[in-house]
Design a protein around this motif. Structure first.
Motif, PDB file in Angstrom:
ATOM      1  N   SER A  82       0.965  -1.415   0.022  1.00  0.00           N
ATOM      2  CA  SER A  82       0.077   0.029   0.097  1.00  0.00           C
ATOM      3  C   SER A  82       0.841   1.285  -0.173  1.00  0.00           C
ATOM      4  O   SER A  82       0.340   2.367  -0.298  1.00  0.00           O
ATOM      5  CB  SER A  82      -0.901  -0.069   1.164  1.00  0.00           C
ATOM      6  N   ARG A  83       2.157   1.090   0.296  1.00  0.00           N
ATOM      7  CA  ARG A  83       3.180   2.092   0.112  1.00  0.00           C
ATOM      8  C   ARG A  83       4.466   1.611  -0.417  1.00  0.00           C
ATOM      9  O   ARG A  83       4.840   0.566   0.042  1.00  0.00           O
ATOM     10  CB  ARG A  83       3.110   2.941   1.503  1.00  0.00           C
ATOM     11  N   GLU A  98       2.185   6.508  -1.878  1.00  0.00           N
ATOM     12  CA  GLU A  98       0.859   5.328  -1.610  1.00  0.00           C
ATOM     13  C   GLU A  98       0.848   4.743  -2.929  1.00  0.00           C
ATOM     14  O   GLU A  98       0.901   5.246  -3.871  1.00  0.00           O
ATOM     15  CB  GLU A  98      -0.222   6.134  -1.053  1.00  0.00           C
ATOM     16  N   THR A 100      -2.926   2.965  -4.180  1.00  0.00           N
ATOM     17  CA  THR A 100      -4.295   2.903  -3.768  1.00  0.00           C
ATOM     18  C   THR A 100      -4.718   1.482  -4.198  1.00  0.00           C
ATOM     19  O   THR A 100      -4.274   0.807  -5.011  1.00  0.00           O
ATOM     20  CB  THR A 100      -5.356   4.082  -4.510  1.00  0.00           C
TER      21      THR A 100
END
Length: 211
Positions: A82-83, A98, A100
């Motif tokens: 997610s990151r 990030e 998404t």
């Protein structure tokens, strides 16, 4: 002197590189343009392009950094993270971004379809001489997107992708420091110039002021 003048090479007129071109910042995409493009790419099952679009918007990376990403840069094991953190080629400074859910799904599908391994480039080139998608290839893909959207290709470039989410974040929050961190700029002044916000904000204030 006459001999020197006679043997001197004639002056060759070179057309300016920017003749007929718009020089300056490229426009960010509008959310409606991104959504329209996503739908088109999904319907046409253009898996790699969809992953490139979504990750390009989320990461806010320069084109040279985006095309050079490896699978391991965005994955933890077999799952898309997610990151992520990458080292910027231009500044040699790390930048975090990030990823998404929309982008993660597109990337996962892209990795599976191309059977990519952890050490592979996320966007391998289809040309034998290049290990990964080149910045010129990326620019051509983006130009094709712009044309499909019915927009003017001279107004947009790969930096449009980098600016899209950053501009939207600034518009919604007015938080310059956050945008500076997301773009990986070392100086706040660079972010101000990059977004062109001083002029835009001044015009916005002026438009709201009636005499």
């Amino acid at each position: 002197w006459e001999t020197i003048m006679e043997t001197a090479a004639p002056l060759v007129y070179r057309e300016p590189w920017n003749k007929g071109k718009i020089v300056g910042q490229k426009a960010p995409f509008k959310p409606k343009d991104i959504w329209a493009l996503r739908v088109r790419l999904q319907m046409e099952n253009r898996v790699r392009e969809l992953a490139l679009l979504n990750l390009g918007i989320d990461s806010k990376l320069r084109g040279c950094d985006l095309v050079a990403l490896k699978v391991r840069d965005v994955c933890h094991g077999e799952q898309v993270a997610s990151r992520a953190v990458v080292m910027q080629h231009k500044t040699q400074r790390p930048v975090q971004f990030e990823i998404t859910q929309t982008a993660r799904e597109a990337i996962q599908k892209c990795i599976k379809l191309a059977e990519l391994r952890s050490e592979d480039y996320l966007f391998p080139s289809r040309l034998h001489k290049s290990p990964h998608l080149g910045t010129r290839q990326y620019a051509r893909i983006l130009e094709h997107w712009v044309e499909q959207l019915g927009l003017d290709p001279s107004d947009y470039g790969t930096h449009s992708m980098r600016r899209t989410k950053a501009t939207l974040i600034y518009r919604r929050t007015k938080n310059l420091r956050a945008v500076q961190l997301l773009l990986g700029h070392s100086k706040l002044e660079s972010t101000v110039r990059y977004l062109g916000i001083e002029v835009d904000d001044a015009l916005e204030i002026s438009e709201q002021t009636e005499i």
